[in-house]
Design an enzyme around this catalytic site. Sequence first.
Site, PDB file in Angstrom:
ATOM      1  N   CYS A  56     -13.027  -4.361   3.075  1.00 55.06           N
ATOM      2  CA  CYS A  56     -13.638  -2.861   2.574  1.00 55.06           C
ATOM      3  C   CYS A  56     -15.034  -2.545   2.998  1.00 55.06           C
ATOM      4  CB  CYS A  56     -13.815  -3.103   1.029  1.00 55.06           C
ATOM      5  SG  CYS A  56     -14.577  -1.462   0.254  1.00 55.06           S
ATOM      6  N   CYS A  59     -17.811  -2.837   0.624  1.00 54.58           N
ATOM      7  CA  CYS A  59     -18.358  -3.956  -0.314  1.00 54.58           C
ATOM      8  C   CYS A  59     -18.077  -5.363   0.343  1.00 54.58           C
ATOM      9  CB  CYS A  59     -17.800  -4.178  -1.688  1.00 54.58           C
ATOM     10  SG  CYS A  59     -15.856  -4.435  -1.718  1.00 54.58           S
ATOM     11  N   CYS A  74       1.652   7.502  12.319  1.00 52.24           N
ATOM     12  CA  CYS A  74       1.288   8.412  11.487  1.00 52.24           C
ATOM     13  C   CYS A  74      -0.320   8.888  11.759  1.00 52.24           C
ATOM     14  CB  CYS A  74       1.380   7.955   9.857  1.00 52.24           C
ATOM     15  SG  CYS A  74       0.264   6.550   9.622  1.00 52.24           S
ATOM     16  N   CYS A 104     -10.076  -0.123  -3.303  1.00 51.74           N
ATOM     17  CA  CYS A 104     -10.698  -1.397  -3.448  1.00 51.74           C
ATOM     18  C   CYS A 104     -10.825  -2.077  -4.771  1.00 51.74           C
ATOM     19  CB  CYS A 104     -11.996  -1.542  -2.691  1.00 51.74           C
ATOM     20  SG  CYS A 104     -12.864  -3.216  -2.844  1.00 51.74           S
ATOM     21  N   CYS A 107     -15.040  -2.766  -5.399  1.00 51.18           N
ATOM     22  CA  CYS A 107     -15.803  -1.576  -5.778  1.00 51.18           C
ATOM     23  C   CYS A 107     -15.471  -0.120  -5.921  1.00 51.18           C
ATOM     24  CB  CYS A 107     -16.884  -1.487  -4.498  1.00 51.18           C
ATOM     25  SG  CYS A 107     -15.966  -1.059  -3.235  1.00 51.18           S
ATOM     26  N   HIS A 110     -12.331   4.371  -2.420  1.00 51.84           N
ATOM     27  CA  HIS A 110     -10.879   4.949  -1.960  1.00 51.84           C
ATOM     28  C   HIS A 110     -10.718   4.434  -0.355  1.00 51.84           C
ATOM     29  CE1 HIS A 110      -7.901   7.727  -0.942  1.00 51.84           C
ATOM     30  NE2 HIS A 110      -8.596   8.009   0.181  1.00 51.84           N
ATOM     31  N   HIS A 113      -3.616   5.929   0.966  1.00 54.71           N
ATOM     32  CA  HIS A 113      -2.520   5.846  -0.048  1.00 54.71           C
ATOM     33  C   HIS A 113      -1.432   4.960   0.694  1.00 54.71           C
ATOM     34  CE1 HIS A 113      -4.623   9.871  -0.567  1.00 54.71           C
ATOM     35  NE2 HIS A 113      -3.990   9.771  -1.752  1.00 54.71           N
ATOM     36  N   ASP A 117       8.047   4.292   2.883  1.00 53.94           N
ATOM     37  CA  ASP A 117       8.557   5.033   3.901  1.00 53.94           C
ATOM     38  C   ASP A 117       8.573   4.053   5.283  1.00 53.94           C
ATOM     39  OD1 ASP A 117       6.092   5.227   4.633  1.00 53.94           O
ATOM     40  OD2 ASP A 117       6.383   7.408   4.897  1.00 53.94           O
ATOM     41  N   ARG A 126       4.168   1.216   3.400  1.00 59.41           N
ATOM     42  CA  ARG A 126       2.981   1.477   4.404  1.00 59.41           C
ATOM     43  C   ARG A 126       1.893   1.886   3.692  1.00 59.41           C
ATOM     44  NH1 ARG A 126       1.695   7.119   6.526  1.00 59.41           N
ATOM     45  NH2 ARG A 126       3.458   7.739   5.396  1.00 59.41           N
ATOM     46  N   CYS A 128      -1.183   3.465   4.094  1.00 61.18           N
ATOM     47  CA  CYS A 128      -2.068   4.373   5.139  1.00 61.18           C
ATOM     48  C   CYS A 128      -3.585   4.557   4.927  1.00 61.18           C
ATOM     49  CB  CYS A 128      -1.224   5.684   5.010  1.00 61.18           C
ATOM     50  SG  CYS A 128      -1.674   6.957   6.295  1.00 61.18           S
TER      51      CYS A 128
END
Length: 142
Positions: A56, A59, A74, A104, A107, A110, A113, A117, A126, A128
């Site tokens: 991450c 953190c 993708c 995470c 911490c 974001h 997602h 698929d 997956r 992503c």
Amino acid sequence: MSEKTLHVDPQAAARTQAQWRDILTPMEYHVLRESGTERPGTGALLNEKRKGTYACRGCGALLFTSDTKFDAGCGWPSFFQARPEAVRYIEDYSHGLTRTEVRCAHCDSHLGHIFDDAPQTPTGKRYCMNSVALTFIEDEDG
């Protein structure tokens, strides 16, 4: 990579938004703290092929290993499995879509997602992820 190289920032979970703004670039802040997304195909880790671990950016918690990374086509780094207890999941209904957000677990940053698929992977999943949300740590043995 040895666990000795791991450095999880114990203060990260308690940071204020002002403190996050002070230590992150504007794009890192947008993605990690505002659940933004980098443009597809632009991430520095998209084509990373070396053996190592992805941590991450917020953190330092270890999230993914290179042996779970695959080319999903993708435009973002994709993985089929996170490390145990490294991430948490939130239902996301933004942009008129129903998706599952990945954050995470340490911490609450974001990361991206997860989608069901990827039948070509062992898990069918997956993850992503945004490159800007990750730091790559190369294995000591290459």
